[in-house]
Design a protein around this motif. Structure first.
Motif: not given
Length: 124
Positions: A26-52
């Motif tokens: 797709k070669n977008p100008e910008r990409v945002f990686l959003v680590a959803m966590g638990l219901e989008g309210r609470e951070s989850a290490e597995e989501d953060r590590l996947c985004a990283q």
């Protein structure tokens, strides 16, 4: 965090290579990686590590996936998979979630109905 995005795809370790390939195609100008966590309210290490992990691969940086697995085995939310007393979270589920690059598709969020969204499979 993704409400105003032009396009939204979902993903995890099981389709990480497909996510990277899709984004690069797709070669977008910008990409945002959003680590959803638990219901989008609470951070989850597995989501953060996947985004990283995805960020590092997209940027061509080295990634130590074995180290990620080691870290995940000790996180608060995932230790339950290694507790021999509990029966709700089998160790096999942990292994399946970390089956790196198993699937060659991404799931794209698309409007389904007036107020609903659906995921559409896109083969990569």
């Amino acid at each position: 965090s993704a409400k105003n995005a032009d396009e939204i795809i979902t993903g995890s370790f099981v389709n990480a290579a497909s996510i990277v390939k899709y984004i690069k195609n797709k070669n977008p100008e910008r990409v945002f990686l959003v680590a959803m966590g638990l219901e989008g309210r609470e951070s989850a290490e597995e989501d953060r590590l996947c985004a990283q992990y995805l960020k590092d691969v997209l940027l061509g940086k080295p990634c130590d996936f074995a180290k990620i697995i080691k870290i995940l085995k000790t996180t608060h939310g995932l230790r339950k998979f290694f507790d021999p007393v509990q029966v709700w979270f089998p160790k096999r589920d942990f292994e399946l979630c970390l089956d790196l690059n198993k699937f060659s598709f991404v799931l794209k969020v698309e409007p389904y109905d007036e107020n609903l969204l659906a995921l559409k499979r896109i083969n990569v």
